[in-house]
Structure formats: structure tokens, C-alpha cells
Design a protein around this motif. Structure first.
Motif, short mmCIF file in Angstrom:
data_model
loop_
_atom_site.label_atom_id
_atom_site.label_comp_id
_atom_site.label_asym_id
_atom_site.label_seq_id
_atom_site.Cartn_x
_atom_site.Cartn_y
_atom_site.Cartn_z
N ARG A 23 7.07 -8.46 -10.36
CA ARG A 23 6.75 -8.94 -9.02
C ARG A 23 5.46 -8.36 -8.46
N PHE A 24 4.77 -7.52 -9.24
CA PHE A 24 3.53 -6.88 -8.78
C PHE A 24 2.39 -7.33 -9.66
N PHE A 25 1.36 -7.88 -9.04
CA PHE A 25 0.23 -8.46 -9.77
C PHE A 25 -0.57 -7.38 -10.49
N PRO A 26 -0.76 -7.56 -11.81
CA PRO A 26 -1.58 -6.59 -12.55
C PRO A 26 -3.06 -6.81 -12.22
N ASP A 27 -3.72 -5.78 -11.77
CA ASP A 27 -5.11 -5.92 -11.35
C ASP A 27 -5.70 -4.54 -11.13
N THR A 28 -7.01 -4.51 -10.84
CA THR A 28 -7.66 -3.28 -10.42
C THR A 28 -7.77 -3.36 -8.91
N TYR A 29 -7.11 -2.44 -8.23
CA TYR A 29 -7.08 -2.43 -6.77
C TYR A 29 -8.06 -1.40 -6.24
N LEU A 30 -8.93 -1.84 -5.35
CA LEU A 30 -9.88 -0.95 -4.68
C LEU A 30 -9.37 -0.68 -3.27
N PHE A 31 -9.44 0.58 -2.86
CA PHE A 31 -8.90 0.95 -1.57
C PHE A 31 -9.58 2.21 -1.06
N PRO A 32 -9.63 2.40 0.26
CA PRO A 32 -10.18 3.64 0.82
C PRO A 32 -9.15 4.76 0.76
N ARG A 33 -9.63 5.99 0.89
CA ARG A 33 -8.75 7.16 0.92
C ARG A 33 -7.71 6.98 2.02
N ASP A 34 -6.54 7.49 1.77
CA ASP A 34 -5.41 7.48 2.71
C ASP A 34 -4.74 6.12 2.88
N THR A 35 -5.01 5.18 1.98
CA THR A 35 -4.22 3.96 1.95
C THR A 35 -2.81 4.39 1.55
N THR A 36 -1.82 3.83 2.19
CA THR A 36 -0.45 4.26 1.89
C THR A 36 0.08 3.59 0.63
N ASP A 37 1.06 4.25 0.02
CA ASP A 37 1.71 3.70 -1.16
C ASP A 37 2.39 2.37 -0.82
N VAL A 38 2.98 2.28 0.36
CA VAL A 38 3.64 1.05 0.78
C VAL A 38 2.62 -0.09 0.93
N ALA A 39 1.47 0.20 1.53
CA ALA A 39 0.44 -0.83 1.71
C ALA A 39 -0.07 -1.34 0.37
N LEU A 40 -0.25 -0.45 -0.59
CA LEU A 40 -0.74 -0.85 -1.91
C LEU A 40 0.31 -1.68 -2.66
N LEU A 41 1.57 -1.25 -2.59
CA LEU A 41 2.64 -2.02 -3.24
C LEU A 41 2.78 -3.40 -2.60
N LYS A 42 2.69 -3.46 -1.28
CA LYS A 42 2.79 -4.74 -0.57
C LYS A 42 1.63 -5.66 -0.97
N ARG A 43 0.45 -5.08 -1.10
CA ARG A 43 -0.73 -5.86 -1.51
C ARG A 43 -0.55 -6.43 -2.91
N ALA A 44 -0.02 -5.63 -3.84
CA ALA A 44 0.20 -6.09 -5.21
C ALA A 44 1.30 -7.15 -5.25
N PHE A 45 2.32 -6.96 -4.43
CA PHE A 45 3.41 -7.95 -4.38
C PHE A 45 2.89 -9.27 -3.82
N ASP A 46 2.13 -9.20 -2.73
CA ASP A 46 1.59 -10.42 -2.11
C ASP A 46 0.62 -11.13 -3.04
N ALA A 47 -0.14 -10.35 -3.82
CA ALA A 47 -1.07 -10.97 -4.78
C ALA A 47 -0.30 -11.75 -5.85
N MET A 48 0.84 -11.22 -6.28
CA MET A 48 1.65 -11.94 -7.27
C MET A 48 2.24 -13.19 -6.66
N ASP A 49 2.66 -13.10 -5.39
CA ASP A 49 3.18 -14.30 -4.70
C ASP A 49 2.14 -15.40 -4.66
N LYS A 50 0.90 -15.04 -4.38
CA LYS A 50 -0.17 -16.04 -4.32
C LYS A 50 -0.47 -16.60 -5.71
#
Length: 191
Positions: free
Chosen positions: A162-189
Motif C-alpha cells: 500500500r506504500f508507493f516505492p519511490d525516492t522521497y525528498l523532504f525537509p528536516r523534521d518531517t514526521t514519520d506519519v507525514a511520510l507514510l501518509k505521502r507514500a500511501f497517497d502516492a500509491m492510491d494515485k
């Protein structure tokens, strides 16, 4: 009366010369490079005042002079840029002037980090990568997949695939939840 008029004109001319000298000095100081010998990251905390940043630069001996910090504060406030500075981690380069630093802070071009989620990776592997990444802020208190799916707003769904395989770019202090949500939403799309 004539002497008073001459005195007044002379006083005005002196004031104009002094003002021109002050403006020249301010421009020279703001154009002078900050004292970075090598690239370094500078963290601007959310809600921090410009004065806090200038004091931090002064304490780290990164200002060309004390006047440079004073002029930077005045220029940023008078130009309206002080209110537009964005929090984040910025890459300060050798030779960068105070003008350039201020423009960088206003642009919001923060340092970005990356995390690669490889195709075919199991959820536990991707989660361990996120947990191990030093620039990701950990907010999850569990590794239980059901609780994690609930934390990202997808309660009752299984995490595998359910999590899109990709290279994710993010600034310092991005939360684990935000990154997981982003990967999940990318797979949905993608589906």
C-alpha cells in the motif's frame, strides 16, 4: 539672518553627506561575505525572530562585523523581508553575502533529504528505514501495523503493498506519519 541661512544650508549638506556615508557603509556591509569557510547548514526554527538568527550568526562568528548584523536586521525589516522569512534548514555557502542569505531565507529553499523505498520492500523494511533516518521526526510510538495504519487515517487496511516505492525528498523534521501518509497517497494515485 544671512549667516543663519548659510549655517542651515551647511548643516543640511553635512546631514546629507552623513546619510550617504551611512547608506554606503550599510550596502558595503550587506554585500560583504559572511564568514563561512565551508558549506554549513543553518536551522531557522519556526517562530524564531530575525534578531535570534542574527545573534546566532554573531555568536558563531559568522558575521563579517557587528555592523553587518545590525544592518541586516534594519534592511530586512525596512524591505518587508523579515516577515517573509521561512523556517527550515538552509545551506550556507562560502562567499554568501548577507543580502544573499536573506534572499535564501525568504525563498524557503531548504535543505532536502531523501529516503528510498525500494519496490518489493516489505512494510517492516520501509518502516525500519523511516525509523532509522536521522532527519525524520519520530512521532509513532509503536511498530504495530494496525496502529500505524490508524495513525495515517487508514484504519482497518493492511499495509503490505500500500506504500508507493519511490525516492522521497523532504525537509528536516518531517514526521514519520507525514511520510507514510505521502507514500500511501502516492500509491492510491498510482492505482
Amino acid at each position: 539672518m544671512k549667516k543663519f541661512f548659510r549655517f542651515l544650508v551647511l548643516l543640511i549638506l553635512l546631514a546629507l553627506v552623513a546619510a550617504a556615508g551611512l547608506l554606503y557603509d550599510a550596502h558595503a556591509q550587506l554585500s560583504a561575505p559572511l564568514r563561512y569557510q565551508q558549506p554549513e547548514n543553518l536551522q531557522l526554527a519556526p517562530g524564531a525572530r530575525l534578531r535570534d538568527t542574527v545573534l546566532a550568526l554573531r555568536d558563531a562568528d559568522k558575521l563579517a562585523s557587528l555592523r553587518q548584523g545590525l544592518y541586516l536586521e534594519i534592511y530586512a525589516r525596512r524591505s518587508g523581508k523579515a516577515a517573509r522569512i521561512k523556517a527550515g534548514e538552509y545551506r550556507m555557502e562560502p562567499g554568501m553575502s548577507a543580502y544573499q542569505a536573506l534572499d535564501l531565507w525568504v525563498s524557503g529553499k531548504v535543505v532536502v533529504y531523501e529516503l528510498r523505498v525500494v519496490e518489493g520492500s516489505r512494510f517492516e523494511v520501509a518502516l525500519s528505514q523511516i525509523i532509522a533516518h536521522p532527519q525524520i521526526r519520530k512521532t509513532l510510538t509503536t511498530t504495530d501495523s494496525a496502529e500505524i495504519m490508524s495513525a495515517i487515517g487508514r484504519a482497518g487496511q493492511h499495509p503490505e503493498g500500500r506504500f508507493f516505492p519511490d525516492t522521497y525528498l523532504f525537509p528536516r523534521d518531517t514526521t514519520d506519519v507525514a511520510l507514510l501518509k505521502r507514500a500511501f497517497d502516492a500509491m492510491d494515485k498510482a492505482l
